[in-house]
Design a protein around this motif. Structure first.
Motif, PDB file in Angstrom:
ATOM      1  N   TRP A   1       0.851  -1.205   0.000  1.00 34.57           N
ATOM      2  CA  TRP A   1       0.000   0.000   0.000  1.00 34.57           C
ATOM      3  C   TRP A   1       0.880   1.246   0.000  1.00 34.57           C
ATOM      4  O   TRP A   1       0.626   2.205  -0.739  1.00 34.57           O
ATOM      5  CB  TRP A   1      -0.901  -0.028   1.231  1.00 34.57           C
ATOM      6  CG  TRP A   1      -1.866   1.120   1.328  1.00 34.57           C
ATOM      7  CD1 TRP A   1      -3.142   1.165   0.852  1.00 34.57           C
ATOM      8  CD2 TRP A   1      -1.633   2.390   1.960  1.00 34.57           C
ATOM      9  NE1 TRP A   1      -3.726   2.381   1.152  1.00 34.57           N
ATOM     10  CE2 TRP A   1      -2.824   3.161   1.823  1.00 34.57           C
ATOM     11  CE3 TRP A   1      -0.553   2.962   2.619  1.00 34.57           C
ATOM     12  CZ2 TRP A   1      -2.950   4.451   2.329  1.00 34.57           C
ATOM     13  CZ3 TRP A   1      -0.661   4.253   3.125  1.00 34.57           C
ATOM     14  CH2 TRP A   1      -1.848   4.988   2.977  1.00 34.57           C
TER      15      TRP A   1
ATOM     16  N   LYS B   1       1.074   4.379  -2.766  1.00 35.27           N
ATOM     17  CA  LYS B   1       0.814   5.776  -2.401  1.00 35.27           C
ATOM     18  C   LYS B   1       2.043   6.654  -2.637  1.00 35.27           C
ATOM     19  O   LYS B   1       1.925   7.797  -3.104  1.00 35.27           O
ATOM     20  CB  LYS B   1       0.370   5.861  -0.937  1.00 35.27           C
ATOM     21  CG  LYS B   1      -0.986   5.240  -0.658  1.00 35.27           C
ATOM     22  CD  LYS B   1      -2.084   5.930  -1.474  1.00 35.27           C
ATOM     23  CE  LYS B   1      -3.443   5.313  -1.227  1.00 35.27           C
ATOM     24  NZ  LYS B   1      -4.499   5.940  -2.050  1.00 35.27           N
TER      25      LYS B   1
ATOM     26  N   GLU C   1       2.351   7.278  -6.321  1.00 33.68           N
ATOM     27  CA  GLU C   1       1.421   8.327  -6.769  1.00 33.68           C
ATOM     28  C   GLU C   1       1.994   9.714  -6.465  1.00 33.68           C
ATOM     29  O   GLU C   1       1.853  10.644  -7.266  1.00 33.68           O
ATOM     30  CB  GLU C   1       0.076   8.143  -6.075  1.00 33.68           C
ATOM     31  CG  GLU C   1      -0.708   6.932  -6.567  1.00 33.68           C
ATOM     32  CD  GLU C   1      -1.928   6.634  -5.719  1.00 33.68           C
ATOM     33  OE1 GLU C   1      -2.251   7.461  -4.827  1.00 33.68           O
ATOM     34  OE2 GLU C   1      -2.561   5.581  -5.925  1.00 33.68           O
TER      35      GLU C   1
ATOM     36  N   ARG D   1      -6.071  -2.015  -1.091  1.00 33.23           N
ATOM     37  CA  ARG D   1      -5.793  -0.764  -1.819  1.00 33.23           C
ATOM     38  C   ARG D   1      -6.848   0.293  -1.548  1.00 33.23           C
ATOM     39  O   ARG D   1      -6.548   1.487  -1.503  1.00 33.23           O
ATOM     40  CB  ARG D   1      -5.724  -1.030  -3.329  1.00 33.23           C
ATOM     41  CG  ARG D   1      -4.610  -1.975  -3.751  1.00 33.23           C
ATOM     42  CD  ARG D   1      -4.308  -1.833  -5.241  1.00 33.23           C
ATOM     43  NE  ARG D   1      -5.450  -1.904  -6.106  1.00 33.23           N
ATOM     44  CZ  ARG D   1      -5.931  -3.005  -6.662  1.00 33.23           C
ATOM     45  NH1 ARG D   1      -5.341  -4.181  -6.405  1.00 33.23           N
ATOM     46  NH2 ARG D   1      -6.969  -2.976  -7.470  1.00 33.23           N
TER      47      ARG D   1
ATOM     48  N   LEU E   1      -2.332  12.085   0.539  1.00 31.41           N
ATOM     49  CA  LEU E   1      -3.129  10.925   0.964  1.00 31.41           C
ATOM     50  C   LEU E   1      -4.585  11.053   0.533  1.00 31.41           C
ATOM     51  O   LEU E   1      -5.111  12.149   0.442  1.00 31.41           O
ATOM     52  CB  LEU E   1      -3.041  10.794   2.492  1.00 31.41           C
ATOM     53  CG  LEU E   1      -1.655  10.506   3.048  1.00 31.41           C
ATOM     54  CD1 LEU E   1      -1.679  10.522   4.563  1.00 31.41           C
ATOM     55  CD2 LEU E   1      -1.139   9.162   2.543  1.00 31.41           C
TER      56      LEU E   1
END
Length: 497
Positions: free
Chosen positions: A411, A415, A418, A447, A497
């Motif tokens: 995870w 993140k 991204e 996810r 986030l």
């Protein structure tokens, strides 16, 4: 290796397990019932109805004899009644034949009456058939798989084979050995720390000098450290004795910490039994316990005398636990780039099927890459921080949600990726390729889990990697093999986030 024949009652899982072993060992799989059906273009039930059971038993013998004439290695799932023929029993005695024993009550719950002519649409008959055949089955090597899942049963079967291939790890820094079947060779004089799960599967290989701790992360608590000290003192364990940690990363972390602090340090070695432990937790000398909800905030940096990795132990892992290790290994491939990254991409499906040859090479590559990084920065003040790729957000996610470490790292990798893409630190092609792989490894429910951003941020700023209240050092993945270490403001991470 030659040929492996699986015998046992209908419903014992012979076909499923033979298919799994075929993929693990890269050898062909044969099902005798399927071969008979193909040759006659009829289902077993129809052959029984039209030709009778005596005719069918003759066909079984013919198939068995033809298989024995073939030169290549095979794994064969046999029909439940193949041992009724004395000639078949004699042939099978001269081969690697394993009886898969399952309690008859469980067999009744498992079995379907479809294409089972001997059951006559009555599941209760399986108890009668079991009692008729029981003694014939038990003249063969027996593996009781009653309470085991498919992967655990597969591991039990393969530990009956004499597979002892070795791969050498090229390192003068840390002594690591990869050896299949090594769990069967643990020295009897060593003192063993293990957990309940590992003991239930492999405890018969170990001496009685073992201490069994709870499964999971809760063992990494100061209360269990105190219990360990008490047990070592009560058994007059000295600094010269060997303490051996057999289990996943929690057991190796815990064992290493206890060994490093008991009487100011004693000999210790690891037999890591999860993929995550084999390529990460047992390598590099970090040993630690948790405090409150903070992972590894109390610990030492101290190398074990040796790490012995047995890839066969990975066969018994639940799928999620196994994938944790694959994710950590993928992180290592991203850091290494080049050949390791290409190997991972090209062999991902075989790694998911736990093919032993590919898996052993994957472990070797991941271990050597981690040792290379650790050797450059043993005290963790520079390039070793590259290993935190995916961990900055991953550790906070783990503390906040309780999701397992490797899955949380997956995870975190997504993140962080991204974030890198958002600030043009990773190009589009690289981003999509890595994202696709991670989405293949990390389940959708993880996810898409809802997170409490404030709670996540709280754990983020209290992470042991944090050095001030405004910024944190984080590895930036620009492309596979191209990682830099940079400071990022917490506000940037929070907003991403």
């Amino acid at each position: 290796m030659s040929k492996i024949f699986l015998i046992g009652m209908m419903g014992s899982g012979k076909t499923t397990l033979a298919k799994m072993i075929s993929k693990i060992l890269s050898i062909p799989y044969i099902d005798t019932d399927e071969e008979i059906e193909k040759s006659h273009h009829m289902e077993i039930k129809e052959i029984f109805e039209k030709k009778g059971e005596i005719y069918f038993r003759k066909l079984e013998n013919q198939i068995l004899e033809s298989l024995l004439k073939r030169r290549e290695d095979l794994v064969v799932s046999t029909g439940g009644g193949i041992i009724l023929n004395p000639k078949n029993r004699e042939l099978l005695k001269n081969q690697k034949t394993i009886y898969l024993k399952v309690d008859p009550i469980e067999l009744k719950n498992r079995v379907s009456v479809e294409n089972r002519p001997l059951l006559l649409n009555n599941k209760e008959k399986i108890l009668e058939i079991y009692n008729q055949r029981k003694e014939l089955y038990e003249i063969f090597e027996t593996v009781d798989i009653t309470s085991l899942n498919e992967w655990e049963a597969t591991a039990k079967i393969l530990y009956t084979l004499n597979i002892y291939e070795k791969l050498e790890i090229d390192s003068s820094f840390q002594k690591v050995r990869i050896q299949m079947g090594a769990l069967k060779l643990v020295p009897k004089e060593w003192i063993i720390f293990t957990n309940e799960k590992v003991n239930s599967l492999y405890g018969n290989f170990f001496s009685n000098k073992k201490f069994i701790f709870p499964n999971g992360e809760r063992v990494k608590d100061i209360s269990y450290v105190s219990k360990a000290y008490e047990q070592l003192l009560e058994n007059n364990v000295s600094r010269k004795d060997f303490l051996c940690g057999i289990g996943g990363g929690t057991i190796t972390d815990f064992t290493g910490f206890v060994a490093s602090t008991y009487k100011r340090g004693m000999n210790f070695t690891f037999y890591p039994t999860t993929l995550l432990a084999q390529i990460d937790a047992s390598i590099g000398g970090k040993n630690g316990i948790d405090f409150k909800k903070y992972k590894n905030v109390v610990g030492t940096i101290n190398l074990p005398n040796e790490v012995i990795i047995d890839p066969l132990s990975l066969l018994s892992l639940d799928e999620e636990i196994y994938r944790e290790g694959l994710i950590e290994g993928y992180k290592m491939a991203l850091i290494a780039g080049r050949d390791f990254y290409s190997f991972f991409k090209e062999n991902l499906n075989e790694l998911l099927n736990r093919n032993l040859e590919k898996l052993s090479n994957f472990i070797k590559w991941a271990v050597e890459e981690k040792i290379r990084i650790v050797q450059e920065d043993f005290r963790d003040i520079g390039s070793r921080s590259f290993l935190n790729l995916g961990h900055t957000l991953g550790h906070a996610f783990e503390a906040s949600t309780g999701i397992a470490h490797g899955l949380s790292v997956g995870w975190g990798l997504l993140k962080e990726l991204e974030l890198f893409k958002k600030y043009n630190l990773t190009d589009e092609k690289c981003y999509q390729e890595i994202k696709n792989t991670l989405e293949y490894l990390v389940s959708e429910n993880i996810r898409n889990i809802e997170i409490n951003k404030e709670e996540l941020f709280y754990y983020l700023i209290n992470d042991k990697k944090a050095e001030n209240s405004k910024k944190i050092k984080i590895p930036i993945l620009k492309s596979p093999g191209n990682v830099t270490l940079e400071e990022i403001e917490y506000s940037v991470l929070k907003n991403s986030l």
